[in-house]
Scaffold this motif. Structure first.
Motif, mmCIF file in Angstrom:
data_model
loop_
_atom_site.group_PDB
_atom_site.id
_atom_site.type_symbol
_atom_site.label_atom_id
_atom_site.label_comp_id
_atom_site.label_asym_id
_atom_site.label_seq_id
_atom_site.Cartn_x
_atom_site.Cartn_y
_atom_site.Cartn_z
ATOM 1 N N UNK A 110 -50.665 41.932 -36.720
ATOM 2 C CA UNK A 110 -50.051 42.635 -35.605
ATOM 3 C C UNK A 110 -49.316 43.887 -36.070
ATOM 4 N N UNK A 111 -48.729 43.858 -37.258
ATOM 5 C CA UNK A 111 -48.105 45.063 -37.804
ATOM 6 C C UNK A 111 -49.151 46.143 -38.050
ATOM 7 N N UNK A 114 -50.285 47.491 -34.630
ATOM 8 C CA UNK A 114 -49.249 48.346 -34.037
ATOM 9 C C UNK A 114 -49.334 49.769 -34.555
ATOM 10 N N UNK A 115 -49.765 49.921 -35.813
ATOM 11 C CA UNK A 115 -49.862 51.256 -36.418
ATOM 12 C C UNK A 115 -51.189 51.937 -36.137
ATOM 13 N N UNK A 116 -52.037 51.321 -35.303
ATOM 14 C CA UNK A 116 -53.248 51.984 -34.840
ATOM 15 C C UNK A 116 -54.403 52.007 -35.812
ATOM 16 N N UNK A 117 -54.434 51.083 -36.758
ATOM 17 C CA UNK A 117 -55.523 51.056 -37.730
ATOM 18 C C UNK A 117 -56.795 50.457 -37.101
ATOM 19 N N UNK A 118 -57.948 50.693 -37.733
ATOM 20 C CA UNK A 118 -59.222 50.166 -37.198
ATOM 21 C C UNK A 118 -59.205 48.643 -37.065
ATOM 22 N N UNK A 119 -60.077 48.157 -36.214
ATOM 23 C CA UNK A 119 -60.115 46.717 -35.929
ATOM 24 C C UNK A 119 -60.444 45.889 -37.177
ATOM 25 N N UNK A 120 -61.298 46.408 -38.064
ATOM 26 C CA UNK A 120 -61.609 45.666 -39.280
ATOM 27 C C UNK A 120 -60.358 45.522 -40.152
ATOM 28 N N UNK A 121 -59.474 46.521 -40.116
ATOM 29 C CA UNK A 121 -58.236 46.487 -40.886
ATOM 30 C C UNK A 121 -57.300 45.422 -40.296
ATOM 31 N N UNK A 122 -57.213 45.375 -38.966
ATOM 32 C CA UNK A 122 -56.408 44.354 -38.302
ATOM 33 C C UNK A 122 -56.921 42.964 -38.673
ATOM 34 N N UNK A 123 -58.221 42.797 -38.638
ATOM 35 C CA UNK A 123 -58.830 41.518 -38.970
ATOM 36 C C UNK A 123 -58.541 41.127 -40.420
ATOM 37 N N UNK A 124 -58.580 42.095 -41.321
ATOM 38 C CA UNK A 124 -58.262 41.832 -42.726
ATOM 39 C C UNK A 124 -56.868 41.251 -42.861
ATOM 40 N N UNK A 125 -55.936 41.774 -42.065
ATOM 41 C CA UNK A 125 -54.583 41.246 -42.104
ATOM 42 C C UNK A 125 -54.512 39.783 -41.730
ATOM 43 N N UNK A 126 -55.344 39.383 -40.778
ATOM 44 C CA UNK A 126 -55.320 37.984 -40.350
ATOM 45 C C UNK A 126 -55.968 37.066 -41.381
ATOM 46 N N UNK A 127 -57.066 37.492 -41.989
ATOM 47 C CA UNK A 127 -57.843 36.588 -42.843
ATOM 48 C C UNK A 127 -57.428 36.605 -44.306
ATOM 49 N N UNK A 128 -56.567 37.536 -44.721
ATOM 50 C CA UNK A 128 -56.400 37.773 -46.157
ATOM 51 C C UNK A 128 -55.830 36.572 -46.915
ATOM 52 N N UNK A 129 -55.052 35.726 -46.254
ATOM 53 C CA UNK A 129 -54.468 34.580 -46.943
ATOM 54 C C UNK A 129 -55.164 33.261 -46.616
ATOM 55 N N UNK A 130 -56.263 33.304 -45.885
ATOM 56 C CA UNK A 130 -56.942 32.057 -45.542
ATOM 57 C C UNK A 130 -57.480 31.328 -46.767
ATOM 58 N N UNK A 131 -57.657 32.065 -47.857
ATOM 59 C CA UNK A 131 -58.113 31.423 -49.087
ATOM 60 C C UNK A 131 -57.124 30.421 -49.655
#
Length: 286
Positions: A110-111, A114-131
Motif C-alpha cells: 500500500x505504501x 500510494x506513491x503511484x508506482x506500476x501495478x507490478x511494483x505494488x504486487x512485488x511489495x505484497x509477495x516479497x516476504x511470502x518465501x
C-alpha cells in the motif's frame, strides 16, 4: 487452521525481529557511530542468529537446499492461500502480535501504491516476504531470513557480523576463499549461488510471472553488502549494476513502510483480487 509457532529457544523472538534490526541498521541518515551500535551486546538475539547463519550457510548446504526447494514441489496455492498460510506463523513468546503477516505485506504494497508506482511494483511489495513460509516447512530461522551473500567465494567485510564466518567449514577451502571462488569475473548474479533463504525461494516461485525488475527486487532485497555497500561488483555484469537500482527503490518501502495503523484487509481485498488475477493463474506451484 493449524497454528505453527516459532520455538521459544530460537535466537530471534520472531522472524520480524530481523526486520526491525534492519530498519535500525540501515536507517537513512545514520552516522557511522550510530551504525556500530548494532553489535552483539546491543542485539544479542540478532547476533546469535547471524552466528548460526554464518556457520551453517555453506556451499554444500546451499546446493542441497536449492535442489530441495527450487523444484517447487510443495504443492499449489493461490497468492491469498500462501499469505494465509504465512499468517499461521506466530510467535509463542508474543501471541498477541499487533499485526498479522498479511497486514505487514499490505503495509509494504500500500505504501508503494500510494506513491503511484506500476501495478507490478505494488504486487512485488505484497509477495516479497511470502518465501518466509519456509519456516512452516521446518527450516530454521537462519535458513529463511538474514542478509544474503554468495557462497563459494571470499566473504565481503561488509556482510553483517563477518567475524562469525570463522566457524564456517568453507573457510578451510582455499578455492572458496579467493576473490572469484568458483565463479568467473563479472559472470552475473544469475550465476551465483546465494545463501539460502526466502529471497531466492520466492524468486524461483515468481520467475515465470513477474517482470525482470521485480525478480531482482525479490531475489536480492536482502543482499545488503551489494546494494548498500557496493560489494561483489567484480562478480556482477553491467546489467546487474543497473538493475540493483530497482532493488534500492524497493528497499525504501521494505524497511520503512511499517506503521501502527492496520490495513483494512476486507476493504483492500477486491483491489488485490484483481491485481493477482492480472499476473497469476488461480494457483501457482510452491
Amino acid at each position: 487452521m493449524a497454528t505453527h509457532v516459532v520455538s521459544s529457544n530460537a535466537p530471534l523472538k520472531d522472524i520480524d525481529e530481523w526486520d526491525d534490526f534492519l530498519t535500525g541498521r540501515y536507517q537513512e541518515g545514520k552516522s557511522e557511530a550510530e551504525f556500530r551500535q548494532y553489535d552483539e551486546k546491543a542485539t544479542p538475539g540478532v547476533a546469535e542468529f547471524y552466528r548460526l547463519n554464518h556457520q551453517y550457510q555453506t556451499f554444500d548446504y546451499v546446493i542441497a537446499k536449492e535442489k530441495e526447494y527450487f523444484g517447487l514441489n510443495k504443492g499449489e496455492k493461490s497468492i491469498w492461500e500462501a499469505a494465509e498460510f504465512l499468517n499461521t506463523l506466530v510467535d509463542d513468546s508474543d501471541p498477541d502480535t499487533d499485526l498479522t503477516q498479511i497486514e505487514h505485506l499490505l503495509q509494504t504494497s500500500e505504501a508503494i501504491r500510494k506513491d503511484g508506482h506500476p501495478r507490478w511494483f505494488v504486487l512485488t511489495g505484497f509477495i516479497h516476504d511470502l518465501g518466509k513460509v519456509l519456516c512452516l516447512w521446518g527450516e530454521p530461522q537462519w535458513g529463511v531470513v538474514g542478509d544474503t551473500f554468495p557462497v563459494g567465494c571470499a566473504y565481503s567485510k561488509d556482510i553483517v557480523f563477518p567475524e562469525y564466518f570463522k566457524a564456517n567449514p568453507d573457510i578451510n577451502n582455499p578455492l572458496y576463499q579467493t576473490k572469484y571462488g568458483v565463479y568467473e569475473p563479472n559472470c552475473g548474479l544469475d550465476k551465483l549461488h546465494m545463501s539460502f533463504g526466502h529471497d531466492g525461494y520466492i524468486g524461483e516461485v515468481m520467475k515465470n510471472y513477474m517482470p525482470e525488475e521485480s525478480l531482482y527486487m525479490l531475489r536480492y532485497h536482502s543482499f545488503y553488502s551489494a546494494h548498500r555497500h557496493g560489494a561483489y561488483r567484480h562478480l556482477m555484469s553491467g546489467h546487474d549494476v543497473e538493475m540493483l537500482e530497482w532493488v534500492n527503490k524497493f528497499n525504501v518501502y521494505d524497511l520503512y513502510s511499517k506503521g501502527h495503523t492496520k490495513p483494512n484487509v476486507t476493504e483492500l481485498k477486491p483491489y488485490y483480487d484483481d491485481l493477482f488475477a492480472e499476473f497469476f493463474p488461480a494457483k501457482i506451484a510452491w
